[in-house]
Motif scaffolding. Structure first.
Motif, PDB file in Angstrom:
ATOM      1  N   GLU A 543       0.772  -1.226   0.069  1.00 54.22           N
ATOM      2  CA  GLU A 543       0.033   0.047  -0.003  1.00 54.22           C
ATOM      3  C   GLU A 543       0.832   1.104   0.119  1.00 54.22           C
ATOM      4  OE1 GLU A 543      -3.264   0.288  -0.437  1.00 54.22           O
ATOM      5  OE2 GLU A 543      -3.406  -2.032  -0.284  1.00 54.22           O
ATOM      6  N   LYS A 544       1.983   1.178   0.671  1.00 56.01           N
ATOM      7  CA  LYS A 544       2.768   2.249   0.832  1.00 56.01           C
ATOM      8  C   LYS A 544       3.462   2.594  -0.672  1.00 56.01           C
ATOM      9  CE  LYS A 544       7.128   4.086   2.796  1.00 56.01           C
ATOM     10  NZ  LYS A 544       8.159   3.840   3.896  1.00 56.01           N
ATOM     11  N   ALA A 545       3.762   1.509  -1.248  1.00 56.55           N
ATOM     12  CA  ALA A 545       4.520   1.575  -2.815  1.00 56.55           C
ATOM     13  C   ALA A 545       3.362   2.268  -3.552  1.00 56.55           C
ATOM     14  CB  ALA A 545       4.949   0.321  -3.259  1.00 56.55           C
ATOM     15  N   LYS A 546       2.124   1.762  -3.435  1.00 55.10           N
ATOM     16  CA  LYS A 546       1.029   2.471  -4.371  1.00 55.10           C
ATOM     17  C   LYS A 546       0.676   3.796  -3.989  1.00 55.10           C
ATOM     18  CE  LYS A 546      -1.540  -2.116  -4.674  1.00 55.10           C
ATOM     19  NZ  LYS A 546      -2.899  -2.763  -4.388  1.00 55.10           N
ATOM     20  N   ALA A 547       0.830   4.155  -2.761  1.00 56.54           N
ATOM     21  CA  ALA A 547       0.571   5.587  -2.258  1.00 56.54           C
ATOM     22  C   ALA A 547       1.833   6.357  -2.822  1.00 56.54           C
ATOM     23  CB  ALA A 547       0.588   5.719  -0.762  1.00 56.54           C
ATOM     24  N   GLU A 548       3.192   6.002  -2.860  1.00 58.73           N
ATOM     25  CA  GLU A 548       4.143   6.826  -3.385  1.00 58.73           C
ATOM     26  C   GLU A 548       4.082   6.683  -4.973  1.00 58.73           C
ATOM     27  OE1 GLU A 548       7.168   5.454   0.202  1.00 58.73           O
ATOM     28  OE2 GLU A 548       7.523   4.810  -1.976  1.00 58.73           O
ATOM     29  N   ALA A 551       1.341   9.443  -5.505  1.00 59.61           N
ATOM     30  CA  ALA A 551       1.588  10.747  -5.433  1.00 59.61           C
ATOM     31  C   ALA A 551       2.734  11.308  -6.737  1.00 59.61           C
ATOM     32  CB  ALA A 551       2.382  10.724  -3.935  1.00 59.61           C
ATOM     33  N   HIS A 552       3.586  10.315  -6.867  1.00 59.75           N
ATOM     34  CA  HIS A 552       4.448  10.512  -8.189  1.00 59.75           C
ATOM     35  C   HIS A 552       3.588  10.888  -9.326  1.00 59.75           C
ATOM     36  CE1 HIS A 552       8.081  10.886 -10.366  1.00 59.75           C
ATOM     37  NE2 HIS A 552       7.626   9.853 -11.256  1.00 59.75           N
ATOM     38  N   THR A 553       2.492  10.073  -9.609  1.00 63.34           N
ATOM     39  CA  THR A 553       1.600  10.170 -10.655  1.00 63.34           C
ATOM     40  C   THR A 553       1.078  11.340 -10.808  1.00 63.34           C
ATOM     41  OG1 THR A 553       1.607   7.650 -11.002  1.00 63.34           O
ATOM     42  CG2 THR A 553       0.053   8.929 -12.126  1.00 63.34           C
ATOM     43  N   GLY A 622      10.429  16.585  -9.682  1.00 62.33           N
ATOM     44  CA  GLY A 622      11.724  16.862 -10.137  1.00 62.33           C
ATOM     45  C   GLY A 622      11.850  17.163 -11.769  1.00 62.33           C
ATOM     46  N   LYS A 623      10.831  17.989 -12.159  1.00 60.83           N
ATOM     47  CA  LYS A 623      10.812  18.408 -13.469  1.00 60.83           C
ATOM     48  C   LYS A 623      11.076  19.804 -13.533  1.00 60.83           C
ATOM     49  CE  LYS A 623       7.989  14.939 -15.591  1.00 60.83           C
ATOM     50  NZ  LYS A 623       6.760  14.602 -16.767  1.00 60.83           N
ATOM     51  N   MET A 624      11.358  20.588 -12.400  1.00 61.03           N
ATOM     52  CA  MET A 624      11.538  22.019 -12.320  1.00 61.03           C
ATOM     53  C   MET A 624      13.127  21.985 -12.449  1.00 61.03           C
ATOM     54  SD  MET A 624      10.970  25.096 -12.231  1.00 61.03           S
ATOM     55  CE  MET A 624       9.078  25.238 -11.682  1.00 61.03           C
ATOM     56  N   THR A 625      13.577  22.898 -13.423  1.00 60.87           N
ATOM     57  CA  THR A 625      14.926  23.552 -13.438  1.00 60.87           C
ATOM     58  C   THR A 625      15.272  24.827 -13.402  1.00 60.87           C
ATOM     59  OG1 THR A 625      14.664  23.243 -16.039  1.00 60.87           O
ATOM     60  CG2 THR A 625      15.359  21.090 -14.950  1.00 60.87           C
ATOM     61  N   ILE A 626      16.237  25.425 -13.286  1.00 58.48           N
ATOM     62  CA  ILE A 626      16.768  26.595 -13.373  1.00 58.48           C
ATOM     63  C   ILE A 626      17.957  26.665 -14.324  1.00 58.48           C
ATOM     64  CG2 ILE A 626      16.196  26.969 -10.974  1.00 58.48           C
ATOM     65  CD1 ILE A 626      18.964  26.795 -10.397  1.00 58.48           C
TER      66      ILE A 626
END
Length: 794
Positions: A543-548, A551-553, A622-626
């Motif tokens: 369940e933790k893996a599914k939640a993570e 969240a990432h999705t 992790g898609k925001m870049t400077i």
């Protein structure tokens, strides 16, 4: 000597007759003079007695008014002590909240006080009060004592100096309180020595004092009013002069008659004497007690007013005045009341009304009297007094104000409240008592306690008496609410019922029982099977893996929705701006222009929030870049300040940019730094009131560039500082919840600072202001980005 010179026996007899008549006449004249002098003396004595009786009646009336005021003060103090004691308030709070009371403490504490103190002097008086059932007492040190019982049956005493509850005395008058328990005979102790209860006492050779007393209800106290008067007043001298003239007039007539009779005894002469009766005036003492006399006959429209009555009505001198002439002295709102009182008196034989005077300072007057029949004319004559009752009215108003405050507090109490008398008959209840028990149409004053308990049964689902306290009952209402009803006896044998809503406590207790049972069952299940524990652990990991993954999705989805969300909003904002500015001509109705401006403002606000949310989602995904480039650190800060300065000026907030000269260039993303400064200054404007100040500082601190925003706003509580840099977090429970925002400004600033290799600093003092700053390394940002990209490729 000739024969003719010798008086004959006949001549002697003839001369003896007038002599005897003269002697008889002289004794008759003396008797008449003595009788007339005695009658005038009795008349003078009667008028003096009448004046004394009027003075004593006025003093007793004044004492009764002060006695009622004193009983009202004591009742207010007693009620305040009961209610505040039931509410658990401190005794110092009771003393400060009760007018005139400066000491509140228990009887047990008073017994431990020093022997010569006020509290020690109050102990025997309080014990005597409890033995006799009195409500008020007087100590030998001049303190008024009020006693009541607290919820724990302790006796609470309130001490008030006598002078605080008594009106100020005028010159020549005195007001004092005495206790009949400590008096001897009719002589009562008071200021100035022993005084009679009601009567006169000598103050010296030429003066005396009158004292009138009245009992204080529910106590052994007497309130006495005294007034010193000269032994012989000007009125007495005038009265003696009038009586002397009345006595001298017939005396002179009689002496003249005697002279004439002595010259011509054969001529009888009787001079009729007409009796002269002087008018009676009310004594000036009535002025001292603020009372006057009036008289009115139903066959006349004129009212006779004494000097005192005339002065109370704002006029000078005694005499007759018509009712229409008297009405201007009455306040316009009460003139009809006075007219109606006289009309009613004409029919019913008595007059009684109260009114406010029209002149300043306005005073309350009470006019009362009854009818008598004139035996000579047969007309009805109304006589009575006019009393100044301003102080009594003020005392009544203060008592009513205290009662209103108590009633307001009781009505504001969200639990049921009811008050019962010593026979357990209903006296008072609040709205919650009637509403909670569904008794709106049933309750009425005087209902028996058991009758109300039967009537409330329809609103109850269950009733659980307390095992620890027999006067406490837990009631479950049909509305699924729980009421804890506590009933306590009062000092006078009555009863108070107070209910508290304990629904949440009962539910929490039931939930706790369920949780305990569930935990116990879970523990038993775990003890029975270790394999089940491993299975639960495996399911937890899945369940933790599914939640993570979810969240990432989610973050990836929000990051990819940037173009789809912003494009329609840009169109809405653009077209609404065209409509608002009327680029293609007027819209017609001005409301359309306002609506267009509202659409533009709402769209811009929504776009800002979406931008913040998407930026935060990109950072989490992790898609925001400077894009670090060598830049002057002041340039993006100055650009941000210029962009938001207009917003600060609209709110009348001064924004100052303080930069250190000759700062080195840094490798940083110009847009990201500008966004960070915009976020911080926007927050500062949002939480700073008009007239405040915001300072933006840019300076070098060692190997870093420091950019700080300091405001003079409302500040942040210390306990809320650690969580503010978390996404979607704002300070709640204070006035800042009235401001719009997503709570992402500080989170974005922190993320951008860390992406540059710096950090965010947050400090605040509640009520004084807040400083939010971030640091940027002078060199190394480009290397940090390259290293991050290399890790992503790997």
């Amino acid at each position: 000597m000739s024969k003719s010179a010798i008086p004959s026996e006949t001549d002697a007899v003839a001369s003896g007759v007038p002599e005897r008549d003269n002697r008889r006449l002289k004794w008759t004249v003396v008797a008449i003079i003595l009788l007339l002098a005695g009658a005038l003396g009795l008349k003078a004595w009667e008028e003096r007695q009448t004046a004394d009786a009027t003075l004593l009646a006025g003093l007793e009336a004044n004492s009764r008014t002060i006695s009622a005021s004193l009983a009202g003060h004591a009742g207010t103090a007693e009620m305040a002590m009961r209610l505040t004691s039931d509410a658990g308030a401190s005794r110092s709070a009771v003393a400060s909240a009760t007018p005139g009371v400066d000491v509140v403490m228990s009887l047990e504490d008073a017994r431990t006080a020093p022997d010569d103190s006020r509290l020690a002097a109050a102990v025997p008086v309080a014990e005597a009060m409890l033995a006799s059932g009195d409500r008020i007492g007087l100590s030998r040190q001049g303190d008024l004592i009020v006693a009541t019982a607290s919820p724990d049956d302790a006796i609470i005493l309130a001490l008030a100096p006598t002078g605080t509850w008594l009106p100020a005395s005028k010159a020549g008058t005195g007001i004092f309180v005495t206790d009949t328990h400590f008096s001897a005979g009719r002589m009562l102790p008071g200021t100035g020595g022993m005084r009679p209860a009601t009567g006169f006492r000598s103050l010296g050779l030429f003066s005396r004092a009158a004292t009138g007393c009245a009992p204080v209800g529910g106590s052994a106290l007497l309130v006495c009013s005294s007034q010193s008067t000269p032994l012989f007043t000007l009125d007495d001298l005038v009265r003696l002069l009038i009586f002397g003239l009345l006595l001298a007039a017939p005396l002179l007539v009689i002496l003249g008659l005697m002279n004439r009779l002595s010259a011509a005894a054969e001529i009888p002469f009787v001079e009729p004497v007409e009796e002269v009766e002087s008018d009676r005036f009310m004594s000036p003492v009535m002025l001292g007690v603020r009372a006057g006399y009036w008289e009115w006959s139903d066959d006349s429209s004129a009212v006779y007013l004494s000097d005192a009555a005339s002065e109370l009505l704002g006029m000078l001198g005694d005499g007759e005045i018509t009712i229409d002439e008297m009405l201007p002295q009455v306040h316009p709102e009460h003139q009809q009341r006075v007219q109606a009182a006289f009309r009613k008196g004409y029919k019913e034989g008595w007059v009684q009304t109260s009114f406010v005077t029209s002149f300043q300072p306005a005073r309350w007057m009470e006019l009362r009297g009854s009818v008598t029949t004139n035996p000579d004319t047969g007309a009805n004559v109304y006589g009575g007094v006019v009393l100044d009752i301003t102080e009594r009215k003020q005392a009544e108003d203060r008592v009513k104000a205290a009662e209103r405050r108590l009633r307001t507090a009781i009505e504001g109490f969200n639990g049921p409240f009811a008050l019962w008398d010593n026979r357990k008959r209903l006296l008072y209840w609040n709205r919650a008592f009637a509403t909670d028990f569904l008794l709106d149409e049933t309750l009425r004053p005087g209902m028996a306690h058991h009758t109300v308990n039967i009537a409330r049964a329809g609103a109850l689902r269950s009733e659980h008496p307390s095992l620890e306290d027999p006067q406490t009952t837990l009631l479950e209402l049909n509305t699924e609410r729980w009421i804890k009803l506590v009933e306590r006896s009062t000092l006078d044998g009555g009863l108070i019922s107070v209910g508290v809503d304990v629904t949440e406590n009962v539910r929490n207790e039931e939930e706790l029982k369920k949780q305990k049972a569930k935990m116990h069952k879970t523990a038993l299940d775990l003890e029975r099977s270790e394999g089940r524990e491993r299975e639960l652990s495996r399911k937890y990991s899945e369940e933790k893996a599914k939640a993570e993954h979810a969240a990432h999705t989610k973050s990836a989805f929000l990051a990819n929705m940037s173009h789809e969300l912003r494009t329609p909003l840009n169109a809405i904002n653009g077209f609404s701006e065209i409509l608002s500015n009327e680029l293609y001509g007027p819209l017609g109705d001005q409301r359309y222009k306002g609506y267009a401006q509202d659409i533009l403002t709402s769209g811009q606000h929504l776009l800002d929030m979406i931008n913040d949310i998407l930026d935060m989602a990109k950072i989490e995904a992790g898609k925001m870049t400077i894009d670090p480039q060598p830049i002057d650190p002041v340039d993006p800060v100055d650009a941000a300040v210029r962009m938001i300065r207009r917003k600060a000026e609209d709110k009348e907030i001064a924004v100052t940019l303080d930069t250190q000269p000759h700062l080195p260039e840094i490798d940083a993303d110009h847009r990201a730094i500008r966004q960070m400064v915009l976020n911080l200054v926007s927050n500062a404007i949002k939480f700073t009131d008009a007239g405040g100040k915001i300072t933006v500082t840019v300076e070098q601190r060692g190997p870093e560039i420091y950019v700080g925003v300091t405001d003079t706003g409302i500040g942040i509580p210390a306990e809320d500082l650690p969580r503010l840099a978390t996404p979607f977090e704002q300070v709640s429970g204070t006035k800042d919840r009235n401001y719009e925002g997503t709570g992402l400004g500080l989170a974005l600033t922190k993320s951008f600072a860390e992406m540059h290799g710096g950090r965010m600093i947050l400090s605040s003092i509640e009520g004084e202001g807040t400083t939010v700053a971030f640091t940027l390394p002078i060199s190394g940002a480009r290397e940090l980005v390259d290293e991050s990209n290399a890790r992503d490729v790997a």
